[in-house]
Design an enzyme around this catalytic site. Structure first.
Site, PDB file in Angstrom:
ATOM      1  N   LYS A   1       0.684   1.078 -10.033  1.00 55.36           N
ATOM      2  CA  LYS A   1       1.246   0.746 -10.351  1.00 55.36           C
ATOM      3  C   LYS A   1       2.050  -0.588 -10.965  1.00 55.36           C
ATOM      4  O   LYS A   1       2.606  -1.199 -11.343  1.00 55.36           O
ATOM      5  CB  LYS A   1       2.601   1.368  -9.137  1.00 55.36           C
ATOM      6  CG  LYS A   1       3.674   0.788  -9.546  1.00 55.36           C
ATOM      7  CD  LYS A   1       5.256   2.030  -8.864  1.00 55.36           C
ATOM      8  CE  LYS A   1       5.598   2.846  -9.934  1.00 55.36           C
ATOM      9  NZ  LYS A   1       6.278   3.492  -8.793  1.00 55.36           N
TER      10      LYS A   1
ATOM     11  N   LYS B   1      -9.269   1.535 -10.354  1.00 51.52           N
ATOM     12  CA  LYS B   1      -7.359   2.330  -9.853  1.00 51.52           C
ATOM     13  C   LYS B   1      -6.746   2.627 -10.576  1.00 51.52           C
ATOM     14  O   LYS B   1      -6.098   1.469 -10.906  1.00 51.52           O
ATOM     15  CB  LYS B   1      -7.931   1.639  -8.560  1.00 51.52           C
ATOM     16  CG  LYS B   1      -6.673   1.495  -7.666  1.00 51.52           C
ATOM     17  CD  LYS B   1      -6.477   1.450  -6.603  1.00 51.52           C
ATOM     18  CE  LYS B   1      -5.236   0.909  -6.351  1.00 51.52           C
ATOM     19  NZ  LYS B   1      -4.898   1.105  -4.953  1.00 51.52           N
TER      20      LYS B   1
ATOM     21  N   LYS C   1      -2.742  -8.199  -1.154  1.00 52.07           N
ATOM     22  CA  LYS C   1      -1.324  -8.226  -1.044  1.00 52.07           C
ATOM     23  C   LYS C   1      -1.000  -9.784  -1.496  1.00 52.07           C
ATOM     24  O   LYS C   1      -0.525 -10.752  -2.216  1.00 52.07           O
ATOM     25  CB  LYS C   1      -0.305  -7.425   0.245  1.00 52.07           C
ATOM     26  CG  LYS C   1      -0.242  -5.969  -0.074  1.00 52.07           C
ATOM     27  CD  LYS C   1       0.159  -5.442  -1.505  1.00 52.07           C
ATOM     28  CE  LYS C   1       0.516  -4.516  -1.781  1.00 52.07           C
ATOM     29  NZ  LYS C   1      -0.302  -3.309  -1.476  1.00 52.07           N
TER      30      LYS C   1
HETATM   31  P1  TYM Z   1       0.899   4.552  -2.347  1.00 42.30           P
HETATM   32  O1  TYM Z   1       2.372   5.192  -2.264  1.00 42.30           O
HETATM   33  O2  TYM Z   1       0.043   3.162  -2.348  1.00 42.30           O
HETATM   34  O3  TYM Z   1       0.097   5.858  -2.929  1.00 42.30           O
HETATM   35  C1  TYM Z   1       0.504   7.473  -2.107  1.00 42.30           C
HETATM   36  C2  TYM Z   1      -1.022   8.319  -2.458  1.00 42.30           C
HETATM   37  O4  TYM Z   1      -1.109   8.051  -3.934  1.00 42.30           O
HETATM   38  C3  TYM Z   1      -2.724   7.847  -3.662  1.00 42.30           C
HETATM   39  N1  TYM Z   1      -3.280   7.258  -4.314  1.00 42.30           N
HETATM   40  C4  TYM Z   1      -4.638   7.195  -5.499  1.00 42.30           C
HETATM   41  N2  TYM Z   1      -5.443   8.394  -4.898  1.00 42.30           N
HETATM   42  C5  TYM Z   1      -6.140   8.215  -5.731  1.00 42.30           C
HETATM   43  N3  TYM Z   1      -6.670   7.493  -7.254  1.00 42.30           N
HETATM   44  C6  TYM Z   1      -5.253   6.520  -7.050  1.00 42.30           C
HETATM   45  N4  TYM Z   1      -5.577   5.114  -7.970  1.00 42.30           N
HETATM   46  C7  TYM Z   1      -4.459   6.148  -6.236  1.00 42.30           C
HETATM   47  N5  TYM Z   1      -3.322   4.944  -5.958  1.00 42.30           N
HETATM   48  C8  TYM Z   1      -2.798   6.263  -5.213  1.00 42.30           C
HETATM   49  C9  TYM Z   1      -2.604   7.179  -2.259  1.00 42.30           C
HETATM   50  O5  TYM Z   1      -4.017   6.661  -1.492  1.00 42.30           O
HETATM   51  C10 TYM Z   1      -1.636   7.427  -1.578  1.00 42.30           C
HETATM   52  O6  TYM Z   1      -2.498   8.381  -0.711  1.00 42.30           O
HETATM   53  N6  TYM Z   1       0.638   3.523   2.349  1.00 42.30           N
HETATM   54  C11 TYM Z   1       0.129   4.448   2.016  1.00 42.30           C
HETATM   55  C12 TYM Z   1       1.798   5.137   2.146  1.00 42.30           C
HETATM   56  C13 TYM Z   1       2.029   6.333   3.498  1.00 42.30           C
HETATM   57  C14 TYM Z   1       1.641   6.569   4.082  1.00 42.30           C
HETATM   58  C15 TYM Z   1       1.606   6.741   5.535  1.00 42.30           C
HETATM   59  C16 TYM Z   1       0.345   7.551   3.594  1.00 42.30           C
HETATM   60  C17 TYM Z   1       3.317   5.159   3.920  1.00 42.30           C
HETATM   61  N7  TYM Z   1       2.875   6.259   5.287  1.00 42.30           N
HETATM   62  C18 TYM Z   1       0.891   7.949   6.142  1.00 42.30           C
HETATM   63  C19 TYM Z   1      -0.223   8.353   4.664  1.00 42.30           C
HETATM   64  C20 TYM Z   1       0.464   8.550   5.863  1.00 42.30           C
HETATM   65  C21 TYM Z   1       0.423   4.194   0.378  1.00 42.30           C
HETATM   66  O7  TYM Z   1       1.041   2.936   0.648  1.00 42.30           O
HETATM   67  O8  TYM Z   1       0.589   5.120  -0.966  1.00 42.30           O
END
Ligand code: TYM
Length: 331
Positions: free
Chosen positions: A197, A194, A111
């Site tokens: 967004k 990967k 980031k």
């Molecule tokens: P976020 O919003 O970026 O993504 C949500 C979930 O989608 C998965 N993901 C992917 N998995 C495989 N391949 C990809 N290309 C891919 N892009 C996204 C992420 O691994 C995630 O599981 N920090 C987290 C949100 C969060 C969270 C939590 C998750 C906040 N608190 C507590 C679990 C427990 C996040 O930014 O995910």
């Protein structure tokens, strides 16, 4: 019964990475575990959304959770900011989270590299808030994609540190979970890395994309001029497309194109057409439900109220006990 927690940042529409990395596991887990799935709107504040965008994005993720098949009668679906106990636990955990360890987190470094003008404290302590999200319900399993593995390690560190500091076994250790033997990383269409967004236009296919948009994105996906030797190793961009095919297509289809590639007979036009059709088929049922659910505001209100109540009940029990452990007392 074991408790499961996971969340998705409320940054808008879900893509295939979110679905195959996380949400697909949520849908299966709701039948076997005590599940809490939330929309991480506190987390999304690191990028400073406008109030209109914030609300619209939360609503979109809620709609897509439901469209993907999460059943609000089985799992608790809620909006993170409806449970302020999470912010309270985040405050306590922050007192024992150290600058050095937070700066070493890979996602923080990414980031900082991407947005050097917006390195805020919320970004630095993002893993602490995530730990609070998870341990507030004393979860042991956290369905996430591969990119979240380090955050889970940090959640264990902060929970264990609390236990050590207060000489208690209060918080159990949470582990990343996937029904497949490894955590999933869904590649994007831009030939490198990967699906995400923030990786640029055309890299991600969204659950709400129309059939035409999916076809257009896949046909434009980065490829190359084709294999020149039999059984050669695939370059990253091509491997990524095959990895996507492995996720959305049948085994037979995958083997068919893999063997054409190995014999140098593959035609990328046909390959991409098939990949696009299989993505269209895989997302079709969700696409239809997204539109139906989006129109039903009173249902969305009911679901979020029910979820907020159930999540607050669990979180306030934890916070009450945590306050006692820390030593807050009434006179
Ligand atoms: P976020 O919003 O970026 O993504 C949500 C979930 O989608 C998965 N993901 C992917 N998995 C495989 N391949 C990809 N290309 C891919 N892009 C996204 C992420 O691994 C995630 O599981 N920090 C987290 C949100 C969060 C969270 C939590 C998750 C906040 N608190 C507590 C679990 C427990 C996040 O930014 O995910």
């Amino acid at each position: 019964m074991e408790t499961v927690v996971s969340g998705i940042r409320s940054t808008g529409k879900l893509h295939l990475g979110n679905y195959y990395g996380a949400v697909q596991n949520f849908v299966k887990m709701q039948h076997e575990y005590n599940c809490f799935f939330f929309i991480a709107d506190y987390h999304s504040l690191t990028t400073h959304p406008t109030p209109e965008n914030l609300h619209g994005n939360v609503k979109q993720v809620l709609i897509e959770y439901l469209a993907a098949g999460i059943d609000p009668e089985r799992a608790t679906i809620y909006v993170q900011s409806d449970v302020p106990q999470i912010a309270e636990l985040y405050l306590y955990l922050n007192m024992n989270a150290y600058l050095g360890e937070l700066e070493r987190s890979a996602s923080f470094k990414d980031k900082v590299r991407a947005h050097p003008d917006n390195v805020n404290a919320g970004l630095l302590t993002y893993p602490v808030l995530m730990a609070a999200d998870i341990i507030i319900h004393k979860a042991t399993k956290v369905p996430v994609g591969k990119d979240q593995e380090q955050h889970l390690e940090m959640a264990r560190t902060f929970g264990n540190r609390f236990n050590r500091l207060y000489k208690t076994e209060y918080f159990p250790e949470p582990y990343a979970f996937s029904f497949s033997d490894k955590l999933v990383k869904v590649p994007g269409l831009d030939g490198k890395g990967k699906m995400g967004k923030s990786e640029g236009e055309g890299n991600a296919v969204y659950l709400s994309d129309s059939e035409e948009v999916i076809r257009k994105k896949v046909m434009r996906a980065v490829s190359d001029s084709g294999p020149t030797e039999e059984d050669q190793e695939k370059p990253e961009a091509i491997q990524n497309l095959f990895d996507l095919m492995k996720i959305v297509s049948t085994e037979d289809t995958f083997m068919h194109f893999d063997s054409l590639y190995n014999k140098c007979q593959i035609r990328y036009g046909d390959f991409k057409k098939q990949l696009a059709e299989d993505m269209v088929i895989a997302t079709a049922p969700m696409r239809e439900r997204i539109n139906e659910i989006a129109a039903d505001t009173s249902y969305l209100r009911k679901v979020s109220q029910l979820g907020a109540e159930k999540a607050r009940e669990s979180a306030s029990k934890t916070i009450k006990e945590v306050r006692e452990i820390i030593g807050f007392k009434h006179f």
